[in-house]
Design a protein around this motif. Structure first.
Motif, PDB file in Angstrom:
ATOM      1  N   MET A  52       0.834  -1.206   0.000  1.00  0.00           N
ATOM      2  CA  MET A  52       0.000   0.000   0.000  1.00  0.00           C
ATOM      3  C   MET A  52       0.872   1.261   0.000  1.00  0.00           C
ATOM      4  O   MET A  52       1.989   1.258   0.490  1.00  0.00           O
ATOM      5  N   ILE A  53       0.311   2.338  -0.555  1.00  0.00           N
ATOM      6  CA  ILE A  53       1.012   3.618  -0.613  1.00  0.00           C
ATOM      7  C   ILE A  53       0.340   4.591   0.354  1.00  0.00           C
ATOM      8  O   ILE A  53      -0.879   4.781   0.308  1.00  0.00           O
ATOM      9  N   ILE A  54       1.114   5.179   1.232  1.00  0.00           N
ATOM     10  CA  ILE A  54       0.605   6.200   2.154  1.00  0.00           C
ATOM     11  C   ILE A  54       0.819   7.571   1.516  1.00  0.00           C
ATOM     12  O   ILE A  54       1.936   7.911   1.116  1.00  0.00           O
ATOM     13  N   VAL A  55      -0.259   8.332   1.398  1.00  0.00           N
ATOM     14  CA  VAL A  55      -0.221   9.611   0.698  1.00  0.00           C
ATOM     15  C   VAL A  55      -0.588  10.730   1.670  1.00  0.00           C
ATOM     16  O   VAL A  55      -1.593  10.636   2.381  1.00  0.00           O
ATOM     17  N   LYS A  56       0.229  11.794   1.682  1.00  0.00           N
ATOM     18  CA  LYS A  56      -0.108  13.008   2.428  1.00  0.00           C
ATOM     19  C   LYS A  56      -0.804  13.972   1.479  1.00  0.00           C
ATOM     20  O   LYS A  56      -0.263  14.306   0.422  1.00  0.00           O
ATOM     21  N   VAL A  57      -1.984  14.420   1.878  1.00  0.00           N
ATOM     22  CA  VAL A  57      -2.851  15.184   0.985  1.00  0.00           C
ATOM     23  C   VAL A  57      -3.110  16.575   1.568  1.00  0.00           C
ATOM     24  O   VAL A  57      -3.297  16.732   2.780  1.00  0.00           O
ATOM     25  N   ILE A  58      -3.137  17.568   0.673  1.00  0.00           N
ATOM     26  CA  ILE A  58      -3.505  18.941   1.042  1.00  0.00           C
ATOM     27  C   ILE A  58      -4.953  19.158   0.638  1.00  0.00           C
ATOM     28  O   ILE A  58      -5.322  18.942  -0.520  1.00  0.00           O
ATOM     29  N   LEU A  59      -5.774  19.605   1.578  1.00  0.00           N
ATOM     30  CA  LEU A  59      -7.182  19.877   1.305  1.00  0.00           C
ATOM     31  C   LEU A  59      -7.436  21.388   1.327  1.00  0.00           C
ATOM     32  O   LEU A  59      -6.712  22.129   1.997  1.00  0.00           O
ATOM     33  N   PRO A  60      -8.468  21.851   0.602  1.00  0.00           N
ATOM     34  CA  PRO A  60      -8.757  23.306   0.557  1.00  0.00           C
ATOM     35  C   PRO A  60      -9.383  23.823   1.846  1.00  0.00           C
ATOM     36  O   PRO A  60     -10.494  24.352   1.875  1.00  0.00           O
ATOM     37  N   ILE A  61      -8.640  23.659   2.943  1.00  0.00           N
ATOM     38  CA  ILE A  61      -9.111  24.051   4.276  1.00  0.00           C
ATOM     39  C   ILE A  61      -8.006  24.877   4.931  1.00  0.00           C
ATOM     40  O   ILE A  61      -6.833  24.509   4.856  1.00  0.00           O
ATOM     41  N   PRO A  62      -8.335  26.001   5.573  1.00  0.00           N
ATOM     42  CA  PRO A  62      -7.300  26.844   6.210  1.00  0.00           C
ATOM     43  C   PRO A  62      -6.777  26.242   7.513  1.00  0.00           C
ATOM     44  O   PRO A  62      -6.926  26.815   8.596  1.00  0.00           O
ATOM     45  N   ILE A  63      -6.156  25.062   7.400  1.00  0.00           N
ATOM     46  CA  ILE A  63      -5.597  24.365   8.568  1.00  0.00           C
ATOM     47  C   ILE A  63      -4.134  24.061   8.284  1.00  0.00           C
ATOM     48  O   ILE A  63      -3.785  23.647   7.176  1.00  0.00           O
ATOM     49  N   ARG A  64      -3.275  24.225   9.277  1.00  0.00           N
ATOM     50  CA  ARG A  64      -1.834  24.008   9.110  1.00  0.00           C
ATOM     51  C   ARG A  64      -1.474  22.547   9.342  1.00  0.00           C
ATOM     52  O   ARG A  64      -0.720  22.204  10.251  1.00  0.00           O
TER      53      ARG A  64
ATOM     54  N   TYR B  18      -1.389  18.325   7.185  1.00  0.00           N
ATOM     55  CA  TYR B  18      -1.684  17.457   6.057  1.00  0.00           C
ATOM     56  C   TYR B  18      -2.590  16.322   6.523  1.00  0.00           C
ATOM     57  O   TYR B  18      -2.637  15.985   7.707  1.00  0.00           O
ATOM     58  N   PHE B  19      -3.285  15.708   5.568  1.00  0.00           N
ATOM     59  CA  PHE B  19      -4.175  14.590   5.871  1.00  0.00           C
ATOM     60  C   PHE B  19      -3.641  13.330   5.185  1.00  0.00           C
ATOM     61  O   PHE B  19      -3.214  13.383   4.026  1.00  0.00           O
ATOM     62  N   THR B  20      -3.663  12.223   5.906  1.00  0.00           N
ATOM     63  CA  THR B  20      -3.055  10.980   5.432  1.00  0.00           C
ATOM     64  C   THR B  20      -4.129  10.017   4.942  1.00  0.00           C
ATOM     65  O   THR B  20      -5.138   9.803   5.611  1.00  0.00           O
ATOM     66  N   TYR B  21      -3.874   9.440   3.754  1.00  0.00           N
ATOM     67  CA  TYR B  21      -4.795   8.473   3.150  1.00  0.00           C
ATOM     68  C   TYR B  21      -4.002   7.295   2.594  1.00  0.00           C
ATOM     69  O   TYR B  21      -2.785   7.383   2.399  1.00  0.00           O
ATOM     70  N   LEU B  22      -4.723   6.210   2.329  1.00  0.00           N
ATOM     71  CA  LEU B  22      -4.122   5.017   1.736  1.00  0.00           C
ATOM     72  C   LEU B  22      -4.483   4.927   0.263  1.00  0.00           C
ATOM     73  O   LEU B  22      -5.612   5.223  -0.130  1.00  0.00           O
ATOM     74  N   MET B  23      -3.527   4.474  -0.537  1.00  0.00           N
ATOM     75  CA  MET B  23      -3.737   4.311  -1.968  1.00  0.00           C
ATOM     76  C   MET B  23      -3.230   2.932  -2.378  1.00  0.00           C
ATOM     77  O   MET B  23      -2.146   2.514  -1.966  1.00  0.00           O
ATOM     78  N   PRO B  24      -3.990   2.207  -3.201  1.00  0.00           N
ATOM     79  CA  PRO B  24      -3.537   0.877  -3.650  1.00  0.00           C
ATOM     80  C   PRO B  24      -2.298   0.975  -4.538  1.00  0.00           C
ATOM     81  O   PRO B  24      -2.023   2.018  -5.140  1.00  0.00           O
ATOM     82  N   ASP B  25      -1.544  -0.116  -4.663  1.00  0.00           N
ATOM     83  CA  ASP B  25      -0.272  -0.120  -5.388  1.00  0.00           C
ATOM     84  C   ASP B  25      -0.429   0.109  -6.882  1.00  0.00           C
ATOM     85  O   ASP B  25       0.493   0.608  -7.534  1.00  0.00           O
ATOM     86  N   PHE B  26      -1.587  -0.274  -7.458  1.00  0.00           N
ATOM     87  CA  PHE B  26      -1.742  -0.128  -8.909  1.00  0.00           C
ATOM     88  C   PHE B  26      -1.922   1.329  -9.331  1.00  0.00           C
ATOM     89  O   PHE B  26      -1.791   1.664 -10.507  1.00  0.00           O
TER      90      PHE B  26
END
Length: 726
Positions: A1-13, A15-23
């Motif tokens: 699995m790939i762990i991804v740090k994501v930036i969302l359009p929210i005024p918060i300092r 990052y948000f972490t999500y999982l992404m499949p290998d393909f």
């Protein structure tokens, strides 16, 4: 699995972490669709890494991958990370604010592919007599025998797709749908021959002799030499096959520059500003990314455009406050332009008749170079008259001298009255029974009321009296505070000038599009009239037929706690002639003030801006004020004032402790009230910080922010930082 740090359009300092499949193949700077608070939100990939042992229950899964290519170049990503670290603002606001609005959704960018038609072996061997009666097909076949035809060339050769389709059915030609367009930078040639003298040629060689960063200040140059210099500079950069970015503070400047450049250069010119439709803005954004245009003229956010090969940045009116963002992320476009030029290793030209004191300080310290095209010792004498309000009778803010001048000398001509927003809208004390408003006995103008101290004062005569208990006219005790607004202003002005037509431009919402030409941003009416406008709106438009300009009560600049106030007034006053776009004769300017003998005002009016700037720099140096030091303000907003004071007091203690680590002295003032009109339902407080070192101040702030985020009080208030405040 790939762990991804994501930036969302929210005024918060954070990052948000999500999982992404290998393909899936995530790309930094690409958009993805993620679940957030029971909704699907568009996010941007900030970073990712693979991990074998992942507790999948802790993270949510990504729903879809939108982009296969990054929306941001490596250069833009570096600039965004620099802004986030130095201006201490949420990354989410930055990443999404610089993108076209279309890309805030799941819109998929289609790569440009061009159809290519080529002749087959059967078509080459076919006898052309077969097409004697089908002349259109014969014409197309003859062209195909010589060369391939692209879909972009159909209009050029007057060919229709129907004819090509018929030939394709007969197997006489074939189409290649996967022919990808490759944009090649063409050498641009000028429409007119340009001739330059030796001085301009030497300066052009100095600016462009090395492929490295250099910052240049262009000021105090007559219009003829300035035009020659820019034409030569743009021509040299275009010959190299590179793109040019021209930044302007107002949209009104864009069309003028574009029209002028189209006369001299056979180059593709695009414009970028907020008035464009979202589809047009996006198409110009894509053209810039692919390198299809040669020159881009735009407002502030154009500095973030993904240029294919940028060769020059020109920043006009570098002193203008429009370049400073007023959002929570308070960056300065001028500083970002210099940063981008440094990273791109290209020159940047800072153009201004009234350069900011910060830029002049950089010239003194050899961080910025001065362009010398001619010997300029002449001071532009502006045709001005200073009216002393203490010795004049006043009628609703207008002195009798100004009223008589409008009636006598300027009959049949347009007059522009520029009010300050603090002067136009104010509170007065009125009797509810007889509607009598308390007036100054000296100048017969309205008394303003200070609600916090229960004091009536006259801003013209500087007289203060205690708030009356009863009405002097009818003896009633029912006194109310009444706001003087737009309707009251119109009534008073019509009573003073009953026979002269009026036009009011006090708010952007009330501007009549028929009166102000939206294409050229000009005042369309040429007949005699009086135009009343505020200082904020006047610089957005041109007034070509105005012969008299009057500044109504500028005392707020002299009485302001902001030490930069006189610098801003000097820049505004010197550039007033540009409102008329007249190069022959300057219009007459009247200044109304209660301080006619002010040292700064006399210096600006008699000796010009640069004489004033030298004295202002010397005063700031003696008090260690910017640009000889660096300031930062921490703002806190909350519905409860206690939370603001607790948060800022804690921030002050953390800053003072961290400053000992870096062995630097911080001068801290506050927490104090901050008079910001961002949100009426919240209270704003501020903490002013000053330091002699920018690097030390930035390091202390970064560490203090990490510490303050641990405390729960930081989540009860909304706070933001203003680096180098106005």
């Amino acid at each position: 699995m790939i762990i991804v740090k994501v930036i969302l359009p929210i005024p918060i300092r954070q990052y948000f972490t999500y999982l992404m499949p290998d393909f899936m193949c995530p790309i930094i700077g690409g958009r993805i669709l993620v679940p957030f608070n029971s909704k699907d939100v568009i996010g941007i990939v900030a970073s990712f890494y693979k991990k074998n042992n992942v507790d999948q229950a802790n993270f949510k899964h990504i729903k879809a991958l939108i982009d296969t290519e990054s929306l941001y170049s490596n250069m833009i990503l570096d600039i965004i990370s620099w802004i986030s670290n130095n201006y201490h603002c949420p990354a989410g606001n930055l990443f999404f604010s610089i993108l076209p609005k279309i890309l805030h959704s799941d819109y998929i960018i289609k790569n440009k592919y061009i159809c290519q038609w080529s002749i087959t072996k059967k078509g080459q061997e076919l006898n052309l007599n077969y097409f004697k009666r089908r002349k259109k097909q014969l014409y197309v076949l003859l062209i195909l025998k010589k060369k391939h035809i692209l879909s972009t060339e159909l209009k050029k050769y007057n060919i229709s797709k129907i004819i090509l389709k018929k030939l394709e059915i007969q197997e006489l030609c074939k189409v290649n749908l996967n022919y990808k367009i490759s944009f090649k930078r063409k050498i641009i040639r000028t429409k007119k021959k340009l001739f330059f003298n030796k001085k301009i040629s030497i300066v052009l060689n100095d600016v462009l002799k090395k492929q490295c960063f250099s910052s240049w200040l262009l000021t105090r140059v007559n219009l003829y030499l300035k035009v020659k210099f820019y034409l030569g500079l743009i021509q040299s950069v275009l010959y190299k096959g590179m793109q040019i970015l021209i930044l302007v503070p107002y949209i009104k400047n864009i069309n003028t520059i574009a029209f002028f450049l189209e006369k001299y250069f056979n180059a593709s010119i695009d414009v970028m500003h907020s008035k464009l439709t979202s589809s047009k803005y996006f198409s110009n954004w894509v053209r810039t990314k692919n390198g299809e245009n040669s020159i881009v003229i735009g407002t502030g956010k154009s500095i973030f455009l993904p240029f294919l090969k940028l060769g020059l940045i020109i920043l006009l009116e570098e002193h203008n406050l429009k370049y400073k963002s007023i959002n929570q992320c308070r960056y300065n476009i001028r500083d970002l332009g210099i940063l981008r030029a440094y990273k791109e290793k290209i020159p940047i030209i800072l153009d201004s008749e009234t350069p900011s004191l910060k830029t002049l300080n950089n010239v003194l310290h050899r961080k910025c170079f001065y362009i010398k095209l001619n010997k300029y010792n002449h001071v532009n004498q502006i045709n001005n008259n200073i009216i002393n309000l203490k010795t004049e009778k006043i009628k609703f803010g207008l002195s009798l001298t100004l009223i008589n001048e409008i009636y006598k000398n300027f009959t049949g001509k347009q007059v522009l009255l520029i009010f300050n927003k603090f002067v136009l809208f104010f509170f007065v004390l009125m009797c509810q029974k007889c509607n009598e408003i308390f007036k100054c006995t000296n100048c017969d103008d309205y008394f303003e009321i200070n609600q916090y101290r229960n004091i009536l004062f006259c801003k013209f005569c500087l007289i203060q009296i205690k708030k009356p208990i009863f009405c002097y006219n009818c003896g009633s005790f029912s006194l109310i505070v009444f706001k003087i607004g737009t309707e009251e202003i119109k009534k008073e002005m019509h009573s003073i000038f009953p026979k002269i037509p009026f036009f009011f431009f006090l708010n952007k919402k009330n501007i009549n599009k028929n009166i102000l030409n939206t294409k050229s941003f000009e005042f369309a009416i040429s007949s005699p009239c009086i135009i009343i406008v505020t200082e904020e709106l006047v610089q957005n438009y041109y007034f070509p037929h105005v012969k008299l300009i009057s500044l109504i009560c500028i005392d707020n600049y002299f009485l302001s706690f902001n030490y930069r106030a006189m610098e801003y007034f000097a820049q505004f006053y010197i550039n007033l002639n540009q409102l008329t776009r007249s190069t022959k004769k300057s219009c007459k300017i009247f200044i109304q003030t209660s301080f006619p003998n002010d040292i700064n005002l006399k210096e600006i009016c008699n000796n010009g801006y640069f004489s004033f700037s030298k004295k202002a720099m010397a005063i700031r140096k003696s008090f260690l004020l910017p640009p000889w030091s660096f300031q930062t303000i921490v703002y806190s907003a909350s519905t409860n004032t206690k939370y603001n004071i607790i948060f800022l007091s804690l921030m002050r203690k953390i800053l003072q402790k961290k400053s000992r680590k870096y062995n630097c002295f911080l001068w801290v003032l506050g927490p104090n009230n901050a008079f910001l009109s961002i949100n009426k339902h919240k209270y704003f407080h501020q903490l002013l910080i000053q330091c002699s070192s920018r690097v030390a101040l930035n390091n202390v702030l970064n560490e203090s922010i990490d510490v303050i985020n641990i405390f729960t009080i930081s989540k009860r208030v909304k706070w933001f930082i203003d680096i180098e405040p106005n």
